[in-house]
Design a protein around this motif. Structure first.
Motif, PDB file in Angstrom:
ATOM      1  N   ASN A  20     -29.529  75.440 -19.794  1.00 28.49           N
ATOM      2  CA  ASN A  20     -29.456  74.205 -19.009  1.00 28.49           C
ATOM      3  C   ASN A  20     -28.538  74.389 -17.800  1.00 28.49           C
ATOM      4  O   ASN A  20     -27.565  73.662 -17.614  1.00 28.49           O
ATOM      5  N   VAL A  21     -28.873  75.374 -16.989  1.00 30.68           N
ATOM      6  CA  VAL A  21     -28.076  75.719 -15.808  1.00 30.68           C
ATOM      7  C   VAL A  21     -27.885  74.512 -14.884  1.00 30.68           C
ATOM      8  O   VAL A  21     -26.835  74.356 -14.268  1.00 30.68           O
ATOM      9  N   LEU A  22     -28.868  73.628 -14.820  1.00 28.58           N
ATOM     10  CA  LEU A  22     -28.784  72.463 -13.946  1.00 28.58           C
ATOM     11  C   LEU A  22     -27.948  71.338 -14.553  1.00 28.58           C
ATOM     12  O   LEU A  22     -27.747  70.306 -13.922  1.00 28.58           O
ATOM     13  N   ASN A  23     -27.476  71.549 -15.795  1.00 30.35           N
ATOM     14  CA  ASN A  23     -26.664  70.567 -16.514  1.00 30.35           C
ATOM     15  C   ASN A  23     -27.335  69.198 -16.557  1.00 30.35           C
ATOM     16  O   ASN A  23     -26.691  68.159 -16.417  1.00 30.35           O
ATOM     17  N   ARG A  24     -28.627  69.209 -16.756  1.00 32.73           N
ATOM     18  CA  ARG A  24     -29.405  67.968 -16.776  1.00 32.73           C
ATOM     19  C   ARG A  24     -29.217  67.239 -18.106  1.00 32.73           C
ATOM     20  O   ARG A  24     -29.229  67.852 -19.168  1.00 32.73           O
ATOM     21  N   ASP A  25     -29.048  65.935 -18.045  1.00 30.10           N
ATOM     22  CA  ASP A  25     -28.926  65.107 -19.243  1.00 30.10           C
ATOM     23  C   ASP A  25     -30.336  64.773 -19.731  1.00 30.10           C
ATOM     24  O   ASP A  25     -30.989  63.881 -19.207  1.00 30.10           O
ATOM     25  N   ASN A  26     -30.811  65.515 -20.713  1.00 34.15           N
ATOM     26  CA  ASN A  26     -32.154  65.328 -21.260  1.00 34.15           C
ATOM     27  C   ASN A  26     -32.076  64.515 -22.547  1.00 34.15           C
ATOM     28  O   ASN A  26     -31.571  64.985 -23.562  1.00 34.15           O
ATOM     29  N   THR A  27     -32.579  63.290 -22.509  1.00 32.74           N
ATOM     30  CA  THR A  27     -32.613  62.448 -23.699  1.00 32.74           C
ATOM     31  C   THR A  27     -33.732  62.934 -24.605  1.00 32.74           C
ATOM     32  O   THR A  27     -34.882  63.067 -24.174  1.00 32.74           O
ATOM     33  N   ILE A  28     -33.393  63.203 -25.861  1.00 33.08           N
ATOM     34  CA  ILE A  28     -34.414  63.672 -26.805  1.00 33.08           C
ATOM     35  C   ILE A  28     -34.691  62.640 -27.904  1.00 33.08           C
ATOM     36  O   ILE A  28     -35.677  62.772 -28.630  1.00 33.08           O
TER      37      ILE A  28
END
Length: 193
Positions: free
Chosen positions: A152-160
């Motif tokens: 997650n290099v972009l440090n994106r907050d991915n809701t799972i």
């Protein structure tokens, strides 16, 4: 798929404690394209899926599966030079479905008043990972691999996952579970032949 139960499907809405059997239909396609060059390889995969539940004993007999991911794309590459390997991968997919409470009527009788089952979707999931590995020999039968990676290099907050619980007599509290943020890793591997 016949004979599934509500308990096996990870419900976190009005069907979380319901015990009944049903089935689901899943229709989709997977495509993988791969190209190998002298020192590099590339791949692109695409998957589409439509997955629906069918529970005759529930008030809503047909609705999207908890695991319905309509579209998913993976793009990856790696490059090798002597004993050095570098790789990168990009993962994107549409968000999974979940069930929201009814707006302005979130809680009834100390229970969350849910709207239509799995009628909302999380935002799209996007993750970029990179890694590198170097291998060197110590002798004829021993080698060492040293690796570093970043997820997650972009440090994106991915809701799972999203679920709700009563907070007050009239309001439900939302709980969001996210995937890992930027995560660095390092490894050393000793190999004895």
């Amino acid at each position: 798929m016949n004979g599934i139960t509500t308990q096996s499907q990870s419900f976190q809405d009005r069907y979380e404690y319901v015990k009944t059997a049903g089935n689901y239909d899943a229709k989709g396609i997977d495509v993988l394209l791969r190209k190998q060059l002298k020192n590099a390889s590339y791949w692109l995969s695409y998957a589409t899926l439509k997955s629906d539940y069918h529970f005759k004993d529930l008030p809503e007999t047909n609705f999207p599966s908890n695991f319905d991911i309509t579209h998913a794309v993976t793009l990856g590459t790696n490059y090798t030079l002597n004993r050095f390997l570098v790789a990168a991968g990009l993962n994107w997919r549409t968000g999974k479905p979940y069930t929201r409470p009814v707006v302005a009527n979130e809680v009834n009788d100390d229970a969350v008043n849910f709207g239509s089952a799995n009628s909302s979707r999380h935002d799209d999931y996007l993750r970029l990972d990179v890694s590198a590995k170097y291998e060197f020999k110590w002798g004829e039968n021993t080698k060492t691999q040293i690796g570093v990676a970043a997820w997650n290099v972009l440090n994106r907050d991915n809701t799972i996952n999203t679920f709700y619980r009563p907070e007050t007599a009239t309001n439900a509290k939302e709980y969001r579970q996210s995937s890992l943020g930027f995560t660095p890793n390092a490894s050393i591997r000793l190999i004895f032949n």
